[in-house]
Design an enzyme around this catalytic site. Structure first.
Site, PDB file in Angstrom:
ATOM      1  N   CYS A 136       0.843  -1.191   0.000  1.00 28.34           N
ATOM      2  CA  CYS A 136       0.000   0.000   0.000  1.00 28.34           C
ATOM      3  C   CYS A 136       0.876   1.238   0.000  1.00 28.34           C
ATOM      4  O   CYS A 136       1.658   1.454   0.911  1.00 28.34           O
ATOM      5  CB  CYS A 136      -0.917   0.014   1.215  1.00 28.34           C
ATOM      6  N   LYS A 171       0.155  -9.624  -1.870  1.00 28.37           N
ATOM      7  CA  LYS A 171      -0.151  -8.637  -2.913  1.00 28.37           C
ATOM      8  C   LYS A 171       1.062  -7.752  -3.143  1.00 28.37           C
ATOM      9  O   LYS A 171       1.498  -7.014  -2.258  1.00 28.37           O
ATOM     10  CB  LYS A 171      -1.357  -7.789  -2.487  1.00 28.37           C
ATOM     11  N   ILE A 197      -1.278  -6.403  -9.890  1.00 31.34           N
ATOM     12  CA  ILE A 197      -0.431  -5.416  -9.258  1.00 31.34           C
ATOM     13  C   ILE A 197      -1.261  -4.521  -8.330  1.00 31.34           C
ATOM     14  O   ILE A 197      -2.430  -4.264  -8.595  1.00 31.34           O
ATOM     15  CB  ILE A 197       0.277  -4.525 -10.305  1.00 31.34           C
ATOM     16  N   ASN A 198      -0.640  -4.075  -7.262  1.00 30.85           N
ATOM     17  CA  ASN A 198      -1.202  -2.962  -6.512  1.00 30.85           C
ATOM     18  C   ASN A 198      -1.016  -1.707  -7.371  1.00 30.85           C
ATOM     19  O   ASN A 198      -0.595  -1.805  -8.521  1.00 30.85           O
ATOM     20  CB  ASN A 198      -0.496  -2.836  -5.153  1.00 30.85           C
ATOM     21  N   GLY A 223      -6.596   1.786 -12.740  1.00 30.86           N
ATOM     22  CA  GLY A 223      -7.575   1.971 -13.809  1.00 30.86           C
ATOM     23  C   GLY A 223      -7.002   1.551 -15.152  1.00 30.86           C
ATOM     24  O   GLY A 223      -5.912   0.995 -15.240  1.00 30.86           O
ATOM     25  N   GLY A 250      -6.369  -2.568 -14.076  1.00 34.50           N
ATOM     26  CA  GLY A 250      -6.973  -1.980 -15.265  1.00 34.50           C
ATOM     27  C   GLY A 250      -7.920  -2.868 -16.041  1.00 34.50           C
ATOM     28  O   GLY A 250      -8.247  -2.557 -17.185  1.00 34.50           O
ATOM     29  N   GLY A 271     -10.917  -3.871 -10.131  1.00 31.62           N
ATOM     30  CA  GLY A 271     -10.802  -2.832  -9.115  1.00 31.62           C
ATOM     31  C   GLY A 271     -11.516  -1.557  -9.474  1.00 31.62           C
ATOM     32  O   GLY A 271     -12.743  -1.442  -9.358  1.00 31.62           O
TER      33      GLY A 271
END
Lengths: 308, 242, 308, 242
Positions: A136, A171, A197-198, A223, A250, A271
């Site tokens: 994160c 992750k 991927i994060n 995105g 994405g 996501g």
């Protein structure tokens, strides 16, 4: 539209059978029940819950979202009620509207915090796996360092594996020179799977005020714009490790979900698109048979890692 | 929440940079204070707009051109379509007031128009205080005067009382039992510190608009709450301003 | 439209005065003269020429371009005629249609090759600076390694600086864990400036054939989708070093050019957008005064690094 | 090269997945073998299409739906606009032949229609060999018969000679002094190894379409050349097939 029943969409993740490989990604789907009045969420393969920490967190100051060309930035900062309330309140609400099992996403500032949160999820039957968020970008003094240094990541995974009764999926952050090296490190430490991927680290500036749009300066970019980067990294990781890979970054359509699976993903996470189009995950599931039919594929497992 | 394709009926420029976009009749129900999120072509995130008016099934939104998204909206013409999430948020609780006072700051006051109409339909003519920097910011003043008993305050004294909203509240000494406030964060904070006997509609940059992303959370006495889903209307007493 | 003359758009890069900060990026503008029949390229601040190596190179097999959501992949692989013909043929053609000085972009497989190419550009007056491409993801056994390892980059820059009579601007790869660390390393080695970002590594798969669209598997991702990543990295580098930074990555408009300059760029490069819209660089230059006027800025130098 | 906004006049489906898109009259001049690049809404890179016909200022393109870009094109209707780069590439050199043979493979033969018309206008009726996998692939056969003396070869023998193009060349033994070929890379390679006395139009994935990016370079006896700018038409003898 093709009939879902004519195609096998079931995939297996750590021994748990998902009815299809589509999982809303952590942080874009709340604790699931928020979407129950949008559509029947029982269509979902699983759900990755909002990132959970030991104690309640409000997260970062506002603004903590920003528009990008074809994507968004966020710097939420792991807002959640803390693991105990997540289990006793959030997951209880989810149980009423979702029959399947879910993935708990765990964040933290220290090895001890990660370990303790993972330990408390042991007793929660609704959770079939832990997604360890070591990437994160929005939490100071923690998160990110675990995700960019292989030996730090290795130590964390070992410590978590020592207490966890559930499979651990790590992750990974894309903000590294070698994603394969990170993947091998966490696999070596005992990780049962890898998701990626994060978000990529990104920034936008408000021209009028000359200030970053996000109050904390920068945040995670996600995105449509990240898809080719995600696809490449998923393929790199698929080739580097033998544990299952869950791909995200994405994905906005069933075609992109299939492409991600061909790159090596056993399941995919959707996501940002959930935030743009609340029906996105459902629509991708509904569209999968049409794409598979075009490709003459009856069993979706055939395509996993099938890129030549 | 509904996901609808709305059709522009009218997109009227009411000042240099302020427009009212009206849509063709749809099957909707709106409470005053609710909002919609529009997906402007070429952008990822939807833009939230409070309901300005809702009359015979026709929704109107008031907006100012502040960036590229609203600039694009300003070019839209009758008959064009736009993807919208509608009936979002909780809206004002009009049962709280017998003698309501509506407090608005600048263009952020827009949702009070539909609120005043709602009270009027209940047979209550609301009192209203509109604050602004200067007279020319009060582009919708005449519309508001049709539905409420309006007093004005401007920072520069070009219209009504000269001073900020709280000074004006003291000056006018309204006869009210509950207030409803809308406007800039700074103005709302001042109002809340003057009195907590009311409801406040909050604004925030949002990503989803329906409670999924936590992008717009604020702190309240009852923990973090999402402006889009738990709000945008909160009791003044529960909001913890930064 | 506002008049160009009412605004100072001139910026200074290594002592050379650019009439405006807009430079077509290497690899997207050939050797410049290819655009001379599209518009009068004398409007350009400068031009970064196609990457040049010691010997002629054909590059990678086709396909070597691919569509992405809002961007493109390329794996051209430094096609060029070799430095001697670049100087004697390509730059001679350019001289006939462009009055200003330009930036030579130098690629290579070894320190020796970089050094030799840079040495041969010494005598070319049309070139006011060298852009050292240490980050091309599309050349095997070279390019990329120089761009991801700080000490390898440092050695290269030192060797090149020892022979170059022109300022050396190092073009950095975004595919690293810490761009600041790379920037500091090359600044420490004597780099006169830094340009970034080169492309992100990306991939696309053709669903029907299950083969990567690019013949070599993966390539460099560029275009609108990379803008927020580029902006953040430009800002990171601007804060990390004191030499000038030239920013690029997904710029398609004057507003984005201004945003990039606020993040710290003294000049900006426009890349992929030249391929989508051949008039892009010219349009961005023409639109700059309107954006500056909106922001009440008369001298564009005011905005460089002005983000708060 | 010009950058133009073209208006769709007609978008006719001529088989399951093949369409002919015709545009309103524009001020253009095209040589046979030249191409245009269309910017399909929602995609970054333009798509190249060879000129299928150009009659009284009206450009026609023939295309097959093979991906998302062409699928989008297939939905376009009369009156819709599309951003295009036009008059791209070098085109065929029609002065080379007194007795031309036009060799086409599958849908890739499309540019030969306009080439045959060009010869017809010069008073030369060209001979033409059209190869295809099977009869149903020859969707434009009747159109071609109006402008050239057409022979057919199919892999499965459902129409004309049974066999590939080179076998058909031997079989028909055309009376010609120069050929012009268009089609798949495999077919062109075979033709060039049979005879180099002709011109070949090459296809490649392109990014820019006007010579800037080197995305479409092929190897020739004279070094690397760009299909988009130095071609798409090359002498058969100069192309080095991989």
């Amino acid at each position: 539209m093709n009939n879902l029943k004519d195609f096998n969409l079931k995939v297996n993740l750590f021994g748990y059978e998902l009815k299809n490989p589509v999982i809303p990604a952590s942080g874009t789907f709340g604790f699931g029940y928020e979407f129950a009045d949008v559509y029947d969420i029982n269509c979902l393969g699983s759900i990755s819950l909002k990132g959970t920490t030991l104690n309640e967190r409000y997260g970062n100051p506002l603004p903590r979202v920003a528009e990008c060309p074809v994507g968004m930035l966020n710097s939420i900062g792991l807002q959640n009620k803390g693991v105990d309330k997540v289990i006793s309140e959030e997951i209880e609400k989810l149980k009423k509207v979702y029959d399947g099992k879910v993935i708990a996403n765990v964040g933290g500032h220290s090895v001890d915090e990660y370990v303790e949160v993972v330990r408390r999820f042991n007793a929660c039957d609704k959770v079939f796996a832990i997604e360890l968020n070591i990437s994160c970008p929005n939490v100071k003094g923690g998160g990110m360092a675990f995700g960019t240094n292989p030996s730090v990541a290795e130590n964390l995974v070992k410590a978590v594996k020592a207490v966890s009764q559930k499979p651990i999926m790590v992750k990974l952050s894309p903000n590294v020179t070698s994603i394969s090296e990170m993947a091998k490190a966490v696999e070596g430490a005992g990780a049962d799977g890898i998701s990626l991927i994060n978000t990529l680290v990104g920034m936008r500036i408000d021209l009028a005020t000359r200030k970053p749009i996000l109050a904390v300066g920068s945040g995670g970019y996600s995105g449509r714009g990240v898809f080719p980067v995600a696809l490449k990294m998923v393929n790199d990781v698929y080739k580097a490790v033998s544990v299952p890979v869950v791909g995200m970054g994405g994905i906005t359509s069933a075609r992109e979900a299939v492409e991600m699976m061909m790159a090596g993903a056993t399941a995919v996470m959707v996501g940002t698109e959930n935030l743009v189009n609340p029906y996105a995950s459902q629509q991708i599931i509904n569209d999968l048979p049409t794409v598979l039919d075009e490709l003459n594929v009856k069993d979706i497992n055939e395509i996993i890692g099938s890129v030549k | 929440m509904k996901n609808q394709i709305l059709t522009v009926k009218d997109n009227k420029q009411i000042s240099d940079d302020v427009f009212v976009m009206k849509f063709e009749k749809e099957e909707n129900e709106y409470k005053a204070g609710q909002f919609v999120e529009l997906k402007v072509d070429g952008f990822t995130l939807r833009r939230p707009f409070g309901v300005y008016d809702f009359e015979k099934g026709e929704l109107s939104l008031l907006y100012k051109v502040v960036g590229q998204g609203t600039a694009k909206m300003a070019t839209m013409k009758r008959g064009e379509k736009i993807d919208a999430l509608t009936e979002l948020g909780n809206g004002f609780n009009v049962d709280k007031a017998k003698k309501p006072l509506l407090i608005g700051g600048g263009l952020g006051a827009a949702p009070l128009y539909y609120l005043a109409k709602t009270f009027k339909e209940k047979g209550i003519k609301a009192e209203m205080l509109l604050g602004a920097r200067t007279q020319s910011d009060l582009v919708f003043l005449n519309d508001f005067k049709n539905v409420a008993d309006v007093k004005v305050a401007t920072d520069d004294g070009t219209s009504g009382f000269k001073g900020n909203v709280v000074e004006a509240l003291k000056h006018y000494d309204f006869d009210c039992d509950f207030y409803y406030a809308c406007g800039s964060l700074a103005m709302l904070k001042r109002v809340a510190s003057y009195s907590t006997n009311g409801e406040i509609s909050m604004e925030a940059r949002m990503a989803c608009g329906f409670g999924a992303c936590m992008g717009c959370s604020i702190m309240t006495t009852d923990g973090a709450k999402r402006v889009c889903k738990d709000g945008p209307v909160f009791y003044a007493k529960e909001i913890i301003f930064e």
